[in-house]
Scaffold this active site. Structure first.
Site, PDB file in Angstrom:
ATOM      1  N   HIS A 134       0.828  -1.214   0.000  1.00 24.13           N
ATOM      2  CA  HIS A 134       0.000   0.000   0.000  1.00 24.13           C
ATOM      3  C   HIS A 134       0.860   1.262   0.000  1.00 24.13           C
ATOM      4  O   HIS A 134       0.527   2.247  -0.677  1.00 24.13           O
ATOM      5  CB  HIS A 134      -0.953   0.008   1.200  1.00 24.13           C
ATOM      6  CG  HIS A 134      -1.862  -1.177   1.239  1.00 24.13           C
ATOM      7  ND1 HIS A 134      -2.575  -1.539   2.366  1.00 24.13           N
ATOM      8  CD2 HIS A 134      -2.179  -2.094   0.287  1.00 24.13           C
ATOM      9  CE1 HIS A 134      -3.279  -2.620   2.104  1.00 24.13           C
ATOM     10  NE2 HIS A 134      -3.061  -2.979   0.857  1.00 24.13           N
ATOM     11  N   HIS A 154      -9.352  -2.232  -4.924  1.00 20.55           N
ATOM     12  CA  HIS A 154      -8.232  -2.498  -4.017  1.00 20.55           C
ATOM     13  C   HIS A 154      -7.258  -3.489  -4.639  1.00 20.55           C
ATOM     14  O   HIS A 154      -6.033  -3.356  -4.450  1.00 20.55           O
ATOM     15  CB  HIS A 154      -8.705  -3.031  -2.665  1.00 20.55           C
ATOM     16  CG  HIS A 154      -7.549  -3.257  -1.738  1.00 20.55           C
ATOM     17  ND1 HIS A 154      -6.956  -2.232  -1.046  1.00 20.55           N
ATOM     18  CD2 HIS A 154      -6.832  -4.372  -1.452  1.00 20.55           C
ATOM     19  CE1 HIS A 154      -5.930  -2.706  -0.356  1.00 20.55           C
ATOM     20  NE2 HIS A 154      -5.831  -4.004  -0.586  1.00 20.55           N
ATOM     21  N   ASP A 157      -3.269  -2.899  -5.049  1.00 18.80           N
ATOM     22  CA  ASP A 157      -2.230  -3.863  -4.663  1.00 18.80           C
ATOM     23  C   ASP A 157      -1.269  -4.127  -5.822  1.00 18.80           C
ATOM     24  O   ASP A 157      -0.045  -4.182  -5.645  1.00 18.80           O
ATOM     25  CB  ASP A 157      -2.867  -5.194  -4.245  1.00 18.80           C
ATOM     26  CG  ASP A 157      -3.325  -5.210  -2.794  1.00 18.80           C
ATOM     27  OD1 ASP A 157      -2.952  -4.303  -2.030  1.00 18.80           O
ATOM     28  OD2 ASP A 157      -4.051  -6.159  -2.434  1.00 18.80           O
ATOM     29  N   HIS A 165      -0.968 -11.185  -4.908  1.00 19.02           N
ATOM     30  CA  HIS A 165       0.442 -10.822  -4.761  1.00 19.02           C
ATOM     31  C   HIS A 165       1.382 -11.839  -5.400  1.00 19.02           C
ATOM     32  O   HIS A 165       2.390 -11.468  -5.995  1.00 19.02           O
ATOM     33  CB  HIS A 165       0.776 -10.657  -3.278  1.00 19.02           C
ATOM     34  CG  HIS A 165      -0.053  -9.624  -2.589  1.00 19.02           C
ATOM     35  ND1 HIS A 165       0.010  -8.289  -2.908  1.00 19.02           N
ATOM     36  CD2 HIS A 165      -0.979  -9.722  -1.592  1.00 19.02           C
ATOM     37  CE1 HIS A 165      -0.837  -7.612  -2.148  1.00 19.02           C
ATOM     38  NE2 HIS A 165      -1.443  -8.463  -1.345  1.00 19.02           N
TER      39      HIS A 165
END
Length: 302
Positions: free
Chosen positions: A88, A245, A249, A272
């Site tokens: 973030h 969001h 990321d 991720h």
């Protein structure tokens, strides 16, 4: 392009003054103090663990340094020192145009703040930005690069600007199918993505805590879903906050490359792990991209 806008995009930047803040890590639950300081040109983003004194405590944010991607991005150095949940803050650095900084923290994990990048944007705005003499180097995508892991996919494709497209699908009415596709720069990030929070499912919390994760998570910093309901009393900040969001990321995960991208990112059900697989795939394909300065990029466009 106006001269001041050209300078803002063409040259590297660091902070004008230090930025201080504190908070809890979403996974460790530990309270951490952070001091983000200016750094010289070509320094990049380097995290420093001030609580580690017996070995190398500097952890540069690079693609190769990513050592874990379970529910967050973790970077580490050869001495085994790690910093967790950097994505973030890295997204805020990327989209505010901060190329060089030292991030000193006294614990193993970045504070989660409210679960989005917006607090970091406000903190960095207060510190201000300072132009440096070195040109900013951009990664220009020349050929498509794609990674696929089961039903998850991420790709970088040629484009004349930075674009972000993402799609997610969850079997809950609280999320369902969500898609975004937009050109992305600093103003667009502030307007469209920065305030979008991380999310999780209530039924997963006990299992995560048994694994030593989510110890600092709460409805103050995570959008919590149970069945088809969002449990947070204030509800969502946007109807499609979840996919936004995920795009946030991805922007943070890509910035471990150390340079902004001229190209299009596409993510489908990606997280991720797949984002870092894409970073490593790019590094392994030097024929598929080139490093450019804005001066050269504009010169070839005219």
């Amino acid at each position: 392009m106006a001269a001041d806008a050209f300078q803002d995009r063409a040259f590297q930047h660091t902070l004008r003054a230090p930025a201080l803040f504190a908070g809890v890590g979403v996974h460790t639950g530990a309270h951490v103090r952070v001091d983000v300081r200016p750094a010289p040109a070509d320094h990049g983003i380097v995290f420093v663990r001030s609580d580690v004194a017996d070995r190398d405590n500097r952890v540069p944010a690079t693609g190769e340094a990513v050592c874990k991607t379970q529910l967050g991005t973790v970077i580490g150095n050869a001495a085994g020192v790690t910093v967790s949940t950097i994505e973030h803050l890295m997204a805020a650095f990327a989209m505010l145009g901060i190329d060089n900084a030292v991030v000193e923290l006294d614990g193993p994990e970045m504070p989660i703040m409210d679960g989005s990048s917006e607090p970091f944007v406000r903190i960095l705005d207060r510190a201000g930005r300072r132009a440096q003499e070195a040109p900013r180097r951009y990664i220009e995508i020349l050929e498509p690069i794609e990674v696929v892991d089961g039903d998850k996919r991420a790709a970088l494709k040629p484009a004349g600007r930075f674009e972000v497209a993402f799609e997610i699908r969850f079997p809950t009415a609280a999320i369902g199918v969500q898609k975004i596709d937009m050109a992305m720069d600093g103003p667009a990030f502030r307007r469209e993505l920065a305030d979008c929070r991380t999310f999780g499912f209530l039924h997963e919390v006990e299992a995560l805590r048994a694994m030593g994760l989510a110890r600092g998570g709460s409805m103050d910093n995570v959008v919590v879903i149970e069945g088809d309901r969002v449990l947070n009393p204030e509800g969502l900040r946007r109807p499609d906050e979840f996919v936004r969001h995920k795009a946030l990321d991805a922007i943070g995960d890509l910035f471990v490359l150390g340079s902004p991208i001229i190209g299009r990112f596409e993510g489908e059900l990606a997280g991720h792990a797949v984002n870092n697989q894409l970073v490593r795939a790019l590094l392994a394909r030097p024929d598929a991209w080139r490093m450019r300065t804005l001066v050269h990029h504009l010169a070839e466009a005219v």
